[in-house]
Design a protein around this motif. Structure first.
Motif, PDB file in Angstrom:
ATOM      1  N   ILE A 173       3.903   3.709   1.040  1.00 38.75           N
ATOM      2  CA  ILE A 173       5.245   3.542   0.496  1.00 38.75           C
ATOM      3  C   ILE A 173       5.993   4.840   0.722  1.00 38.75           C
ATOM      4  O   ILE A 173       5.562   5.907   0.286  1.00 38.75           O
ATOM      5  N   TYR A 174       7.113   4.756   1.440  1.00 36.77           N
ATOM      6  CA  TYR A 174       7.961   5.914   1.682  1.00 36.77           C
ATOM      7  C   TYR A 174       8.996   6.011   0.561  1.00 36.77           C
ATOM      8  O   TYR A 174       9.702   5.042   0.282  1.00 36.77           O
TER       9      TYR A 174
ATOM     10  N   SER B 186       8.018  -0.088   1.612  1.00 37.51           N
ATOM     11  CA  SER B 186       6.601  -0.224   1.921  1.00 37.51           C
ATOM     12  C   SER B 186       6.395  -0.591   3.385  1.00 37.51           C
ATOM     13  O   SER B 186       7.274  -1.163   4.025  1.00 37.51           O
ATOM     14  N   THR B 187       5.215  -0.247   3.902  1.00 33.61           N
ATOM     15  CA  THR B 187       4.872  -0.639   5.269  1.00 33.61           C
ATOM     16  C   THR B 187       4.254  -2.034   5.315  1.00 33.61           C
ATOM     17  O   THR B 187       3.950  -2.543   6.389  1.00 33.61           O
ATOM     18  N   SER B 188       4.051  -2.640   4.152  1.00 34.39           N
ATOM     19  CA  SER B 188       3.452  -3.974   4.108  1.00 34.39           C
ATOM     20  C   SER B 188       4.222  -4.850   3.127  1.00 34.39           C
ATOM     21  O   SER B 188       5.057  -4.364   2.361  1.00 34.39           O
ATOM     22  N   GLY B 189       3.939  -6.140   3.168  1.00 36.89           N
ATOM     23  CA  GLY B 189       4.500  -7.045   2.184  1.00 36.89           C
ATOM     24  C   GLY B 189       3.719  -6.926   0.891  1.00 36.89           C
ATOM     25  O   GLY B 189       3.265  -5.844   0.531  1.00 36.89           O
ATOM     26  N   TYR B 190       3.555  -8.023   0.198  1.00 34.77           N
ATOM     27  CA  TYR B 190       2.788  -7.984  -1.052  1.00 34.77           C
ATOM     28  C   TYR B 190       1.392  -7.434  -0.793  1.00 34.77           C
ATOM     29  O   TYR B 190       0.728  -7.810   0.165  1.00 34.77           O
TER      30      TYR B 190
ATOM     31  N   MET C  68      10.512  -3.829   2.321  1.00 37.52           N
ATOM     32  CA  MET C  68       9.530  -3.574   3.372  1.00 37.52           C
ATOM     33  C   MET C  68      10.246  -3.036   4.608  1.00 37.52           C
ATOM     34  O   MET C  68      11.168  -3.674   5.132  1.00 37.52           O
ATOM     35  N   ASP C  69       9.862  -1.850   5.035  1.00 37.45           N
ATOM     36  CA  ASP C  69      10.459  -1.241   6.223  1.00 37.45           C
ATOM     37  C   ASP C  69       9.535  -0.128   6.705  1.00 37.45           C
ATOM     38  O   ASP C  69       9.571   0.985   6.196  1.00 37.45           O
TER      39      ASP C  69
ATOM     40  N   TYR D 217      -2.301   4.200   0.077  1.00 38.91           N
ATOM     41  CA  TYR D 217      -3.241   3.326  -0.623  1.00 38.91           C
ATOM     42  C   TYR D 217      -4.582   3.280   0.100  1.00 38.91           C
ATOM     43  O   TYR D 217      -4.740   2.639   1.141  1.00 38.91           O
ATOM     44  N   CYS D 218      -5.526   4.021  -0.467  1.00 40.56           N
ATOM     45  CA  CYS D 218      -6.900   4.022   0.028  1.00 40.56           C
ATOM     46  C   CYS D 218      -7.811   4.389  -1.127  1.00 40.56           C
ATOM     47  O   CYS D 218      -7.376   4.984  -2.112  1.00 40.56           O
TER      48      CYS D 218
END
Length: 260
Positions: free
Chosen positions: A102-103, A111-115, A135-136, A151-152
């Motif tokens: 998330i930027y 976010s780089t992803s959807g849900y 999302m972008d 997220y890891c």
């Protein structure tokens, strides 16, 4: 009494384990302001996630994104955006390992992803409405980014620490880490803040509870760790107060002599 600068972290410090502001903390902040002291937030949160608390406590100065963005009385006095080339490396590396990002910009976060269940769980714990996150994956291309959420899991941290050594990683959740410019911290934000306001380090009182507060607690002339802080945080603080849910703010302010 000589005017002091009091910096409060938010989650786990001002806000309790249920993300509520204890009445004793609210009254304590009011008393500090009435005594003529300067009060500000020093948080990892973005400015748009502290609006309600700012209004409730009538505080218009803050350090956000763990020190990368400082605003005093509605004037931005310091910005330290992340390097776009480093963000490109981070984006490529995280994508190759299927780890979302998330930027966080000054106005919005993308976010780089959807849900994603891990994003949902971590931000819901902060009472943040995840429907506000667009999302972008290219958001950082033309927007200044002050902090990125990665997220890891903990056993995957070393991948990033060893391959992206020009970035600073600070874990705040089982699934999430803050990613900051190397050398970026709340301490740096406080340094810029007191330069502007004319305080000395010895006039600074800092309250915090988590790993992203360590540099701040080491920097401040008077540092207070919450009773709910991990031992690593307590070890660097000059004082340790009670748990946030046990009137820890009011008790800590009494410990350091700012409240009777």
């Amino acid at each position: 009494m000589t005017k002091k600068m009091i910096m409060f972290d938010i989650d786990g410090t001002l806000l309790d384990h249920d993300k509520k502001l204890p009445a004793s903390a609210k009254e304590a902040v009011k008393s500090l302001k009435e005594a003529g002291h300067e009060v500000a937030f020093a948080t990892g949160r973005a400015p748009y996630f502290i609006n309600d608390l700012r209004k409730e406590l009538e505080i218009d100065s803050f350090i956000c994104f763990n020190g990368q963005y400082v605003e005093i009385e509605n004037e931005v006095i310091y910005k330290n955006p992340m390097d776009r080339e480093l963000l490109t490396h981070l984006s490529s590396f995280s994508t190759s390992h299927n780890h979302p990002l998330i930027y966080m910009g000054a106005q919005f976060m993308k976010s780089t992803s959807g849900y994603h269940s891990e994003i949902e769980e971590s931000l819901t714990a902060l009472h943040i409405d995840t429907t506000q996150i667009g999302m972008d994956a290219t958001y950082y291309h033309d927007t200044e980014i002050y902090q990125t959420l990665l997220y890891c899991k903990e056993n995957e941290e070393s991948l990033y620490r060893s391959n992206l050594q020009n970035l600073n990683f600070i874990r705040w959740h089982e699934y999430a880490m803050d990613v900051l410019p190397l050398g970026g911290s709340k301490a740096k934000g406080i340094e810029k803040f007191i330069e502007k306001k004319g305080f000395t380090k010895d006039q600074v009182y800092a309250f915090g509870d988590n790993l992203n507060d360590i540099e701040m607690l080491q920097y401040a002339g008077h540092s207070v760790a919450m009773g709910n802080a991990p031992q690593e945080v307590k070890n660097v603080a000059r004082y340790v107060t009670k748990d946030v849910g046990e009137d820890g703010i009011a008790y800590g302010l009494q410990m350091v002599g700012l409240l009777s």
